[in-house]
Design an enzyme around this catalytic site. Structure first.
Site, PDB file in Angstrom:
ATOM      1  N   CYS A   1       2.310  -4.931   8.607  1.00 33.30           N
ATOM      2  CA  CYS A   1       2.853  -3.934   7.691  1.00 33.30           C
ATOM      3  C   CYS A   1       4.357  -3.777   7.853  1.00 33.30           C
ATOM      4  O   CYS A   1       4.863  -3.567   8.953  1.00 33.30           O
ATOM      5  CB  CYS A   1       2.153  -2.601   7.952  1.00 33.30           C
ATOM      6  SG  CYS A   1       2.675  -1.277   6.864  1.00 33.30           S
TER       7      CYS A   1
ATOM      8  N   GLU B   1       5.279 -13.472  -0.473  1.00 37.53           N
ATOM      9  CA  GLU B   1       4.341 -13.679   0.623  1.00 37.53           C
ATOM     10  C   GLU B   1       3.048 -12.920   0.360  1.00 37.53           C
ATOM     11  O   GLU B   1       3.050 -11.821  -0.195  1.00 37.53           O
ATOM     12  CB  GLU B   1       4.970 -13.247   1.950  1.00 37.53           C
ATOM     13  CG  GLU B   1       6.130 -14.151   2.366  1.00 37.53           C
ATOM     14  CD  GLU B   1       6.727 -13.804   3.707  1.00 37.53           C
ATOM     15  OE1 GLU B   1       7.171 -14.737   4.405  1.00 37.53           O
ATOM     16  OE2 GLU B   1       6.779 -12.603   4.050  1.00 37.53           O
TER      17      GLU B   1
END
Length: 337
Positions: free
Chosen positions: A324, A86
């Site tokens: 994150c 990703e």
């Protein structure tokens, strides 16, 4: 893709072509971003035919695209080995940052990271890394690249250094190294080699200034402790163009106290650096909690007030699991490209 100018030149000669074809190949790939050898118009028809017998550019378009309500876009890219990674595109006014991956999964197994729960499935080649940029629909808008996606960059250092060379070399993208930041938990010997061989910025995953607590969060503390990391960094000059930063995910009731603030100041005193405070994003099965805004502001104000410039990073793309610590391709093995 991923080959240096010297390698492209050597390959051309091995195929019986003039050496200058290597420079032409680099110009068409890294300068004009063509998708195939057939598009390289200033290479003779005969030479292109010879190249097409054994070579491809290696560009592969993204397999999936997800867009967040805040404009963040997450792409799924296939790798040459048939796995998936990703990549996250983060637009912010005139600034546009791409968060690239360096591995499929990760060995570091940090408690708070979904990628670590995936386990390690393999290193990316330099071509796999560069393709995340090369085949990005928004490529021409990019102002910055951060190696903060899936994986530990220092655990795949050869490929990361090769990719950053192509990105910064005159024959490649010709980017300034100050537009690129490479993150690390701190890997013995590898971090030093990166600091010696690259001029890109470096970001260290800190998350706690207290070694015993950091080890609970990050098993890598047992191999290269944060104090050893900081002592290594003190041997380098970060007062000019090159910058070092520390990433600090703030967990409510765990690492958000004034004790942690004081220990962080003590750890980093005298080192030219900055600290980025990051909100925690909950992942399944992990008993860690988000800190409240007041705690994060208190940490920021204390650190900045004691000489450690600190910011609170805005959280982006949480609704598409692009923020994150949320990247994972554990369930993508059967995805259709």
């Amino acid at each position: 893709m991923g080959m240096t100018l010297a390698e492209l030149t050597a390959m051309a000669k091995e195929l019986g072509l003039p050496g200058f074809v290597g420079k032409q190949l680099a110009g068409w790939m890294y300068g004009k971003h063509v998708a195939s050898v057939g598009d390289m118009a200033n290479i003779s028809k005969a030479n292109r035919a010879r190249l097409e017998e054994c070579c491809t550019v290696g560009a592969m378009p993204p397999a999936e695209r997800l867009e967040s309500v805040d404009g963040t876009v997450k792409y799924l890219f296939s790798t040459a080995s048939g796995k998936f990674v990703e990549t996250v595109f983060i637009p912010d006014g005139e600034r546009a940052t791409l968060c690239v991956s360096s591995q499929v999964g990760c060995k570091m197994n940090c408690l708070f990271c979904q990628t670590g729960k995936q386990g390690f499935e393999g290193n990316l080649t330099a071509a796999d890394i560069l393709n995340q940029i090369y085949s990005l629909p928004e490529r021409d808008r990019l102002t910055n690249i951060v190696f903060m996606g899936q994986g530990e960059p220092m655990d795949n250092l050869d490929s990361v250094l090769r990719a950053t060379e192509v990105l910064t070399a005159d024959y490649g993208w010709a980017w300034s190294p100050k537009r690129i930041t490479v993150s690390s938990v701190g890997i013995k010997n590898k971090l030093k080699r990166f600091l010696d061989e690259s001029q890109c910025h470096v970001a260290i995953s800190l998350h706690s200034p207290i070694p015993a607590q950091r080890r609970q969060l990050m098993p890598a503390e047992g191999q290269m402790g944060i104090r050893e990391v900081v002592e290594l960094l003190r041997q380098y000059d970060f007062s000019g163009q090159r910058r070092v930063s520390f990433e600090y995910i703030v967990f409510g009731g765990m690492n958000d106290s004034m004790l942690h603030a004081r220990e962080t100041v003590k750890l980093l005193r005298g080192l030219e650096c900055r600290v980025n405070l990051i909100r925690f994003h909950q992942i399944p099965g992990v008993e860690l909690h988000e800190a409240d805004d007041a705690k994060m502001e208190d940490l920021r104000n204390y650190l900045t007030g004691h000489g450690v410039f600190t910011t609170i990073r805005a959280s982006r793309g949480q609704d598409i699991f692009a923020a994150c610590g949320l990247l994972s391709t554990a369930h993508k093995a059967g995805a259709a490209v």
